[in-house]
Design a protein around this motif. Structure first.
Motif, PDB file in Angstrom:
ATOM      1  N   VAL A  57      44.332  28.134  52.068  1.00  0.00           N
ATOM      2  CA  VAL A  57      43.996  28.664  50.735  1.00  0.00           C
ATOM      3  C   VAL A  57      42.581  29.219  50.726  1.00  0.00           C
ATOM      4  CG1 VAL A  57      43.685  28.081  48.302  1.00  0.00           C
ATOM      5  CG2 VAL A  57      45.601  27.103  49.585  1.00  0.00           C
ATOM      6  N   GLU A  58      41.652  28.468  51.304  1.00  0.00           N
ATOM      7  CA  GLU A  58      40.258  28.912  51.338  1.00  0.00           C
ATOM      8  C   GLU A  58      40.126  30.238  52.090  1.00  0.00           C
ATOM      9  OE1 GLU A  58      36.296  29.506  52.925  1.00  0.00           O
ATOM     10  OE2 GLU A  58      38.018  28.923  54.147  1.00  0.00           O
ATOM     11  N   MET A  59      40.861  30.378  53.202  1.00  0.00           N
ATOM     12  CA  MET A  59      40.784  31.606  53.988  1.00  0.00           C
ATOM     13  C   MET A  59      41.388  32.785  53.227  1.00  0.00           C
ATOM     14  SD  MET A  59      39.869  33.271  56.623  1.00  0.00           S
ATOM     15  CE  MET A  59      39.279  31.944  57.684  1.00  0.00           C
ATOM     16  N   MET A  60      42.527  32.575  52.570  1.00  0.00           N
ATOM     17  CA  MET A  60      43.136  33.666  51.804  1.00  0.00           C
ATOM     18  C   MET A  60      42.193  34.111  50.685  1.00  0.00           C
ATOM     19  SD  MET A  60      46.896  33.923  50.021  1.00  0.00           S
ATOM     20  CE  MET A  60      47.712  34.545  51.501  1.00  0.00           C
ATOM     21  N   ASN A  61      41.565  33.157  50.027  1.00  0.00           N
ATOM     22  CA  ASN A  61      40.610  33.493  48.964  1.00  0.00           C
ATOM     23  C   ASN A  61      39.459  34.329  49.512  1.00  0.00           C
ATOM     24  OD1 ASN A  61      39.309  33.531  46.504  1.00  0.00           O
ATOM     25  ND2 ASN A  61      39.249  31.321  46.245  1.00  0.00           N
ATOM     26  N   ARG A  62      38.935  33.933  50.661  1.00  0.00           N
ATOM     27  CA  ARG A  62      37.814  34.668  51.277  1.00  0.00           C
ATOM     28  C   ARG A  62      38.201  36.088  51.639  1.00  0.00           C
ATOM     29  NH1 ARG A  62      35.892  31.672  56.338  1.00  0.00           N
ATOM     30  NH2 ARG A  62      34.723  33.603  56.576  1.00  0.00           N
ATOM     31  N   ILE A  63      39.375  36.254  52.254  1.00  0.00           N
ATOM     32  CA  ILE A  63      39.821  37.597  52.659  1.00  0.00           C
ATOM     33  C   ILE A  63      39.997  38.484  51.428  1.00  0.00           C
ATOM     34  CG2 ILE A  63      41.671  38.926  53.748  1.00  0.00           C
ATOM     35  CD1 ILE A  63      42.233  36.377  55.457  1.00  0.00           C
TER      36      ILE A  63
END
Length: 482
Positions: free
Chosen positions: A329-335
């Motif tokens: 989730v954190e990575m998708m938010n960052r991208i």
């Protein structure tokens, strides 16, 4: 800082609930990392198990103070293999695999299916895809009791894996008995979104809507596009549905996988034309099942969905059964955030089809955005009961941070699917001044954290819908922060 926050992605995140994240503490973690909507997959588990997941989601929502949305995904007429003789079963190239009637096969290289009429509806020359398309068959002979298929792409199969039949016209109903039972449970438990799998025609969507209407359910119906027939009827399906999901898993098996990226762009463009929210799903960060970082191709996949105009992206196994649900989730938010900050234009207002009954709402919401753009406002605040004004603002694709305040909790949860809208619940909005004070207090809390949102002298554009504030009748006002 508790959510909503204006330093997170405008494109929304849908996350599937499963064993890797179904505790209250894990769900709360995912909400804090940016999940806007949780998906319950009805293909796995009983209604009692769905109810347990829903209770945990609601508890995590209360714990974080963020009214997260819930989507129930109906399994639809998914055809699956029955129980195999051996597990797994290897299918050698050029050999023959035979479908027989019943639910359990008794000999090697014989299989059964969950669809009783499968043998009756197969024809010589039909293609059959197993194990997400890794094993491919071609029907060579059909009798009363079996269908003999030649293996044209080898691989392993397992019990209960899906069967795809590209180009085969089946008479199976859009909703099976279990789907109807799950939909009724969803209607009785205030689920916010209900998605229908394997939609073929707009009548499939209408049948689910009629069922929900009979239970006075206001859940938004999401049509999953994963069949060639759905692409043939795309515009009519989009017009009938409340939203659409690009279900690339089965779609990439039902059509040539090389056509899937173009189909995705076409579906998103059609949804933008008719101003319907669209979710891009399946294998977005697939490698994060077992890795704490995605591949570069996966990062590009998420970014391209944002650039194409998706309102939301969905995580499936990454959060349901993966080893790194929080990091996914954190990575998708960052991208999403990096893509929106560096690649999206300042505003790409949609020129979609406008319902004549809502022309005033569309005009006022767009005018509010234009005023905010013209005077350089740092924030747009919308008062809305049903969420309609917020949805129109979402379609303008303005990058100005926007908070939508509603006195209706179900509307707040549904707005979690609206691009660029940060929903906020306020039990009673007395008048425009009360709304301004409520939003300003929240904005000042944002200032205390990073000092980047608004400062004294900055302006907030307030759009008040006629269904929220008495005698407000779609008012636009400009407030200066003191």
């Amino acid at each position: 800082m508790p959510r909503p926050r204006l330093n997170e992605a405008r494109t929304k995140i849908v996350a599937t609930v499963g064993p890797a994240c179904d505790s209250v503490s894990k769900l709360a973690e995912l909400i804090e990392e940016g999940v806007d909507v949780f998906r319950i997959n009805s293909a796995h588990g009983t209604i009692e198990q769905h109810a347990e997941k829903l209770a945990n989601i609601r508890e995590a929502s209360a714990l974080t103070g963020f009214p997260v949305g819930v989507l129930l995904d109906l399994a639809g007429p998914k055809i699956r293999l029955g129980q195999l003789v051996s597990e797994p079963m290897f299918c050698p190239l050029g050999e023959y695999l035979t479908f027989v009637r019943g639910t359990v096969s008794t000999r090697p290289m014989e299989v059964t299916s969950s669809y009783p009429r499968l043998i009756d509806e197969l024809k010589i020359g039909d293609r059959v895809m197993l194990a997400d398309g890794t094993v491919a068959l071609e029907v060579e002979n059909v009798t009363v009791d079996n269908a003999v298929c030649r293996i044209v792409a080898s691989g392993e199969i397992r019990s209960r894996q899906g069967i795809n039949l590209p180009g085969v016209k089946l008479s199976v109903s859009a909703m099976l008995r279990t789907d109807i039972e799950n939909a009724i449970w969803a209607a009785q438990n205030e689920i916010d979104f209900i998605s229908l799998s394997f939609v073929r025609t707009p009548e499939d969507v209408r049948s689910l809507k009629d069922l929900l209407n009979s239970y006075e359910c206001s859940a938004l119906v999401i049509a999953k596009i994963e069949k060639p027939e759905a692409l043939d009827n795309l515009e009519r399906i989009v017009m009938e549905a409340d939203g659409v999901m690009v279900a690339r898993g089965d779609l990439g098996v039902e059509i040539d996988v090389a056509e899937t990226p173009v189909a995705q762009k076409r579906i998103i463009a059609t949804c933008k034309q008719f101003m319907k929210p669209v979710i891009v799903a399946t294998q977005m960060l697939e490698s994060m099942h077992h890795s704490s970082r995605p591949t570069r191709a996966e990062a590009s996949d998420v970014a391209n969905a944002v650039l194409d105009g998706a309102d939301a992206c969905m995580l499936s196994g990454e959060t349901a059964i993966g080893e790194y649900p929080r990091q996914s989730v954190e990575m998708m938010n960052r991208i999403m955030r990096k893509t929106e900050e560096r690649a999206l234009p300042a505003a790409t207002a949609s020129q979609g089809v406008i319902d004549p009954a809502n022309r005033m709402t569309h005009a006022v919401a767009r005018a509010g955005m234009e005023v905010a753009e013209a005077i350089g406002s740092k924030l747009i605040a919308i008062a809305t009961h049903s969420g309609g004004t917020a949805w129109v603002k979402s379609n303008t694709r303005s990058l100005i941070p926007t908070v939508a305040v509603s006195d209706h909790l179900a509307s707040v949860r549904r707005m979690n699917l609206f691009w660029g809208i940060e929903p906020m619940f306020c039990e009673h909005i007395e008048d425009t001044q009360h709304l301004i004070e409520h939003v300003t207090r929240w904005a000042k809390d944002q200032i205390e954290e990073d000092g980047t949102l608004v400062m004294p002298g900055d302006t907030i554009v307030v759009v008040s819908g006629s269904d929220v504030i008495a005698n407000a009748n779609n008012v636009i006002s400009v407030h200066t922060i003191g």
